[in-house]
Design an enzyme around this catalytic site. Sequence first.
Site: not given
Length: 401
Positions: A191, A219, A249
């Site tokens: 990340s 991610h 996310k």
Amino acid sequence: MRGDGFVSEKLATFLEQNITELKQKGLYNVIDPLQGANGPMITIAGQQLINLSSNNYLGLATDDRLKQKAKEAIDQYGVGAGAVRTINGTLELHIQLEEKLAQFKQTEAAIAYQSGFNCNMAAISAVMDRHDAILSDELNHASIIDGCRLSRAKVIRFNHADMDDLRAKAKEATQSGQYQKVMVITDGVFSMDGNIAKLPEIVEIAEQYDLITYVDDAHGSGVLGKGAGTVKHFGLSDRIDFQMGTLSKAIGVVGGYVAGKKQLIDWLKVRSRPFLFSTSLTPADTAASLEALEILMNSTELVDQLWRNGDYLKQGLKKLGYDIGMSETPITPCIIGDEQQTQTFSQRLHELGVYAKAIVFPTVPRGTGRARNMPTAAHTKEMLDQALSVYEQVGKEMSII
């Protein structure tokens, strides 16, 4: 005895000294409350800013379709689940979400948790213990580090993305006779740097030495593999034991999950402590997450737009002369180095209308401070052009480019 207003002198001294030290070193983080939604543009203290610090990769956190499903769920189920999953906090929505997650990740089953951090705390410690060893990439996320510590297994760090080092340590750990089980664990996408784990090589080593494989794809899910993640990107869905991901996310809501074999998920449901002892995901979050998965499984439009925007910003920053490290994904760091200079750089961007938060130690190693840029599918070309113009101005002012 403590009376009203008593404060421990030792605690007060500890806090004063350490907070002052953090501020002097440029390591103190100031939290900026948003006045409204976390979209491509945000408002902080009355100022409109181009937002390059959100993990809302696909813009789904503000998507009307998700908001509608969340409202409907509140009307039908209420605002909270009311209990832990194993008592009577499992709603039919939770089962639907887990079935959809398994389809999304191409696994037999999945289990949902209250956060991605909870996932790693829960799943690692449910399977690994003091008789075992964990081979962990040195740049793995804090939640992986804490999950490994909680398991009490021997943690053996290998050099970041260094397959020769991993192979040597896997051989040593498995042939030493000291450990009952050995796991290798890695972020799918790192990340802070935006680079992708070398999963094909990791799987090859794991199969050679009978390692349990664990990929934290927080991610990567919604970003790689046409949205299905890093494991799918490499065609390894049937060769990874644990696929961990978040719902907070790219999915745009909150929560986390682990996907894998049915027997593994059954074990996590009876042995992972956050599942057993923490109230389950709210109905609204669960319904919104389900809608996000439906959108991703039926269209690659948002993922494709994310990559177009990511590539555009990356090329623009590189052309200006910024060090963007080894990024292979839309996550694009501008590595400044010195912590104080990084904080000043980020503040100057802020003053000129770009919100790109300074990331410094302990989130990244000392001396590698950076402004971390997270373009999303919701950004327009005009927004990105304006951001690049500000980056050019500040970079030249500070003699960084």
